[in-house]
Design a protein around this motif. Structure first.
Motif, PDB file in Angstrom:
ATOM      1  N   VAL A 161       0.827  -1.106   0.100  1.00 10.91           N
ATOM      2  CA  VAL A 161      -0.055  -0.172   0.017  1.00 10.91           C
ATOM      3  C   VAL A 161       0.869   1.234  -0.040  1.00 10.91           C
ATOM      4  CG1 VAL A 161      -1.817   1.309   1.237  1.00 10.91           C
ATOM      5  CG2 VAL A 161      -1.789  -1.264   1.187  1.00 10.91           C
ATOM      6  N   LEU A 162       1.750   1.218   0.997  1.00  9.56           N
ATOM      7  CA  LEU A 162       2.649   2.533   1.002  1.00  9.56           C
ATOM      8  C   LEU A 162       3.483   2.589  -0.212  1.00  9.56           C
ATOM      9  CD1 LEU A 162       3.531   2.246   4.956  1.00  9.56           C
ATOM     10  CD2 LEU A 162       1.910   3.515   3.680  1.00  9.56           C
ATOM     11  N   ALA A 163       4.153   1.600  -0.926  1.00  7.77           N
ATOM     12  CA  ALA A 163       4.889   1.635  -2.012  1.00  7.77           C
ATOM     13  C   ALA A 163       4.181   2.626  -3.268  1.00  7.77           C
ATOM     14  CB  ALA A 163       5.208   0.336  -2.683  1.00  7.77           C
ATOM     15  N   ALA A 165       0.793   5.703   6.472  1.00  9.75           N
ATOM     16  CA  ALA A 165       1.231   4.667   7.258  1.00  9.75           C
ATOM     17  C   ALA A 165       0.327   4.603   8.452  1.00  9.75           C
ATOM     18  CB  ALA A 165       2.904   4.585   7.637  1.00  9.75           C
ATOM     19  N   ARG A 166       0.267   5.711   9.197  1.00 11.74           N
ATOM     20  CA  ARG A 166      -0.760   5.804  10.336  1.00 11.74           C
ATOM     21  C   ARG A 166      -2.274   5.150   9.838  1.00 11.74           C
ATOM     22  NH1 ARG A 166       2.582  10.569  10.732  1.00 11.74           N
ATOM     23  NH2 ARG A 166       0.702  11.878  10.063  1.00 11.74           N
ATOM     24  N   THR A 196     -10.457   5.577   0.650  1.00 12.41           N
ATOM     25  CA  THR A 196     -10.894   7.020   0.591  1.00 12.41           C
ATOM     26  C   THR A 196      -9.821   7.930   1.169  1.00 12.41           C
ATOM     27  OG1 THR A 196     -13.162   6.509   0.137  1.00 12.41           O
ATOM     28  CG2 THR A 196     -12.514   8.841   0.980  1.00 12.41           C
ATOM     29  N   GLU A 197      -9.504   7.322   2.540  1.00 13.48           N
ATOM     30  CA  GLU A 197      -8.327   8.440   3.211  1.00 13.48           C
ATOM     31  C   GLU A 197      -7.194   8.250   2.396  1.00 13.48           C
ATOM     32  OE1 GLU A 197      -8.507   6.846   7.335  1.00 13.48           O
ATOM     33  OE2 GLU A 197     -10.495   7.408   7.197  1.00 13.48           O
ATOM     34  N   LEU A 198      -6.650   7.125   2.056  1.00 16.46           N
ATOM     35  CA  LEU A 198      -5.119   7.057   1.239  1.00 16.46           C
ATOM     36  C   LEU A 198      -5.352   7.907  -0.018  1.00 16.46           C
ATOM     37  CD1 LEU A 198      -4.387   3.240   1.728  1.00 16.46           C
ATOM     38  CD2 LEU A 198      -3.590   5.216   2.997  1.00 16.46           C
ATOM     39  N   HIS A 199      -6.488   7.743  -0.640  1.00 17.88           N
ATOM     40  CA  HIS A 199      -6.627   8.628  -2.083  1.00 17.88           C
ATOM     41  C   HIS A 199      -6.528  10.234  -1.742  1.00 17.88           C
ATOM     42  CE1 HIS A 199      -9.065   9.476  -6.025  1.00 17.88           C
ATOM     43  NE2 HIS A 199      -7.863   9.346  -6.191  1.00 17.88           N
TER      44      HIS A 199
END
Length: 194
Positions: free
Chosen positions: A92-94, A188-189, A158-161
């Motif tokens: 995900v973080l990549a 990451a959080r 949604t938050e990551l986007h």
């Protein structure tokens, strides 16, 4: 990882069509859609306006194709950077690492945001492409969140986007490349909390 396709495959182009699309892509990204006329595109491609209209039908359709190809290239870039990362939070973080690398090669930020600033609120065919690209990115995060076994993957996506898109704009239009690391840390959080 397979995701829902949101953009049509690119058409096969003649050599002249490829030159026109290449020239238009560079000009539209560097100078904006409205600032670039078909005469300049044809001149840069070493063709005629007639060839441009024969291959694409209109400047608007050429703009939409420019964005479809840009989306395809960005998607392939992100997928290639994520291919060797094992499923889970690191994958995900990549995506944020890929974004930082992609933006380091872009002088004017997000081509889709730039295009929307010019054609948004109209019936321009590029609007559908822009929205499809943004939907692809959100679905990327949703798929990666599900793959990582995160709770509430749609909320997480949604938050990551939001972090991804906000970082893109602030890094480029805001002139703050350090925000990409901050967005990754915030992501990451979010992931850790899910």
């Amino acid at each position: 990882m397979r995701r829902t396709a949101v953009l049509e495959p690119l058409p096969v182009l003649t050599p002249a069509g490829t030159r026109l699309l290449d020239a238009a892509s560079t000009l539209f990204y560097e100078h904006g859609i409205r600032a670039v006329g078909v005469d300049l595109i044809a001149e840069r491609a070493g063709t005629t306006k007639k060839t441009l209209y024969d291959r694409f039908g209109s400047k608007d359709r050429l703009v939409a194709l420019y964005l479809r190809r840009r989306a395809q290239r960005m998607h392939e870039f992100v997928d290639s950077r994520n291919a060797d990362v094992p499923p889970g939070p690191a994958r995900v973080l990549a995506v944020y690492d890929a974004l930082a690398e992609w933006l380091s090669m872009q002088g004017r930020g997000c081509g889709f945001v730039n295009a929307y600033a010019e054609v948004g609120g109209t019936d321009h065919p590029a609007v559908e492409v822009i929205r499809a690209e943004k939907a692809w990115t959100r679905e990327l995060f949703a798929g990666l969140a599900r793959e990582a076994g995160l709770a509430e993957p749609d909320r997480v996506a949604t938050e990551l986007h939001l972090l991804y898109e906000g970082a893109t704009v602030i890094a480029t239009a805001g002139g703050d490349p350090d925000v990409l690391a901050a967005a990754r840390a915030a992501a990451a959080r979010v992931v850790a909390g899910a």
